[in-house]
Enzyme design. Sequence first.
Site, PDB file in Angstrom:
ATOM      1  N   ALA A   1      10.760   0.886  -6.127  1.00  0.00           N
ATOM      2  CA  ALA A   1      10.919   0.668  -7.559  1.00  0.00           C
ATOM      3  C   ALA A   1      12.007   1.557  -8.144  1.00  0.00           C
ATOM      4  CB  ALA A   1       9.591   0.915  -8.270  1.00  0.00           C
TER       5      ALA A   1
ATOM      6  N   LYS B   1      -1.039   7.904 -11.494  1.00  0.00           N
ATOM      7  CA  LYS B   1       0.177   7.975 -12.299  1.00  0.00           C
ATOM      8  C   LYS B   1       0.009   8.788 -13.588  1.00  0.00           C
ATOM      9  CE  LYS B   1       2.912   3.800 -11.315  1.00  0.00           C
ATOM     10  NZ  LYS B   1       3.490   2.615 -11.976  1.00  0.00           N
TER      11      LYS B   1
ATOM     12  N   HIS C   1      19.323  -4.648  -9.605  1.00  0.00           N
ATOM     13  CA  HIS C   1      20.717  -4.200  -9.578  1.00  0.00           C
ATOM     14  C   HIS C   1      20.949  -2.859 -10.257  1.00  0.00           C
ATOM     15  CE1 HIS C   1      22.279  -7.879  -7.761  1.00  0.00           C
ATOM     16  NE2 HIS C   1      21.455  -8.554  -8.539  1.00  0.00           N
TER      17      HIS C   1
ATOM     18  N   ASP D   1       1.586   1.506 -17.879  1.00  0.00           N
ATOM     19  CA  ASP D   1       1.717   1.258 -16.442  1.00  0.00           C
ATOM     20  C   ASP D   1       1.112   2.404 -15.643  1.00  0.00           C
ATOM     21  OD1 ASP D   1       2.400  -0.049 -14.091  1.00  0.00           O
ATOM     22  OD2 ASP D   1       4.422   0.766 -14.020  1.00  0.00           O
TER      23      ASP D   1
END
Length: 723
Positions: A560, A349, A627, A322
């Site tokens: 995120a 990143k 959550h 990612d």
Amino acid sequence: MLELRRHIAFLVLIFSAIFYSVCLHAAGPTVVNTESISANSADNWLSYGKDYKEQRYSELDQINVDNVSDLNLAWSFDTDFNRGLEATPVVIDGVLYLTGNWSVVYALDAKSGKLLWKYDPKVPREWGKMACCDVVNRGVAAYEGKIIFGTLDARLIALDAATGERIWEVLTADTSVYPYTITGAPRVAKGKVFIGNGGAEYGVRGYVSAYDVNTGEQQWRFYTVPANPADGFENQAMEAAAKTWTGEWWNYGGGGTVWDAIVYDDELDQLYIGVGNGSPWNAKVRSPDGGDNLYLSSIVALNPDNGDYLWHYQETPAESWDYTATQHIMLADMAFDGQERKVIWHAPKNGFFFVIDRTNGELLSAEPYSDVNWASHYDLETGRPVETKNARYLTKAQMIRPSSMGAHNWQAMAYSPQTGLVYIPAINSLFEYKSVKNYLHEWGQWNLGVYTQQQSVSDPILAQLLTSKITQGALLAWDPVKQEAAWEVPHKLTWNGGLLATAGGLVFQGAADGDVLAFRADNGEKLWSFNANTGVMAPPVTYTVNGEQYITILAGWGGAFGLIAGLEREVAPPPSRVLTFKLGGSALALPANPLKKIHEPPVRISSDQNILEEGRSLYYAYCSACHGTEVISNGAIPDLRHLPTAFHDNFNAIVLDGVMKKAGMVGFSDVLTEEQAFAIHAYILEQANIDRERRAQSSWWVAIKTWFFKIVAAVLGFAMTFV
């Protein structure tokens, strides 16, 4: 003599009229277009990165190192929701335009904070599930009297800047087939609006599009990854890219979404896009026989007039972690090896700071600005990273730095020509990458090809202490010439805000712990802070109204990391806000945050460890992105440990049947069985009862346990530094 006086009076009248006309013209309304954005007004903030270089440097110096201690709140404005805010406001002649949650646009008086108009595009709440990283939006674009923005459900809309009335609207993706989203800010130049999209985690094929600013008519589209070769190729760039893929990658979408960085170069007349991660993350799944997988994790230069490919540089070949290249692209001129070069500065990143010649894509330099263990260095002859032996997690799990969160995410950098330093909201992080067994691609679900759950930690206190050791945030000042850090200021938490540098010798930043901060740009000394009562991620802007300088920043915790690593707080999050400061500001203090509502959970429904472990695995696959890890929410989305009993009584109706779909909680009956829903429920209730038991403990015992956990976390954190 009288005649002479009459002539003088007449000349004075003529010159006065000319002077008045010039002043009136100078004070007239600003027309935002390619020329005015290039001109880089000090008093306004006309584009996402201020101008086309996107250096986020303001020439204003009324607020400076000598008086910033007198900075105080001038006004605040509560938005309609309490989720994360990521937008950079655009400011034009005393009017501030910004986006909030669910793509709602607000126009505010920049001096008083008074609402002038609001536009709600009415994004269906159930589409929020398709947003990997919260229902956020990073801002609007302004052009020739229009305010243009993208919506979470992939529409592009133009509004009248004066009234907020809709001028045109287009759908940029077929969302009936593919789960595309838009969270990034559009860019505008030469009468065109440039916009990308998100959705790589869900299995889409990335692209960037250009639309006519007056009509919304699509002008061109450039795909970033190839489709099925049997269907032909859109252009030679896609034909060349297909040679770097293997297997049937098109069945997985491919990814490569252009979800943030889009920059127009007004000097070279080129458009640069930052391309995202692969879909799925795991390169072995999507391209089983290898290949670099162009144009994933690349900076690609396009012709802004027709979208034709010009050049590219791939920062992370065969991307598998990612490691997007969608982070802030900054344009600059610099001396390199004795020559003046037009360059891109980029801190993506993957943890390396890149200096790239923007005329041709040549790599000039790449040095790590964070802890990195997936690659040792870059070979400047080939332009490729030299990977370490543990970079690929092909046969066993590997602890990799940086994590999928990256060493730098979407939060914008800034540059100060006074110091010659680039300021980066840096992250030092670690993640265990492990390939999933028997990969199954599911429409509308996270399709990563790796397990997202880390080692289980049942106690919430220890879980958050360990998180603080696994990931740390800092304000990093980076010298792009020397390619080394000049100084660094550690933050208490990880997910900190974007940056603004000013001619007042200052750097402004919001922090995850709720502080808005001002530092000396030359050495990082903290000079001022303000408690926003919530985490701050968005980058600040500065502007003037009637000659007075203001600083504005959006405060709202989420995104995120803000969702998945929910912080255990004693209070509920406040409404997400716009905060504006000036010297001697006299606004009332912000109200206290509301108390968190905690409903005691029902008793456990299973103690079977196999069921609980299955529930944890399923929870991480389908629930944790919203959550939170270990069922610890950030509060803006319900904390499942603290729900009223009625939610538990109707668990299957909610989780499987989607009876709360209109509130954003869709059903999962297409991917979960009743037995699996039971396992998830059992795991949630296990965590809820652990939390209840912890809260029932005496304060002195909690204090002792906390100190013990701090020692454990410190030891583990020290050990992790060797990974």
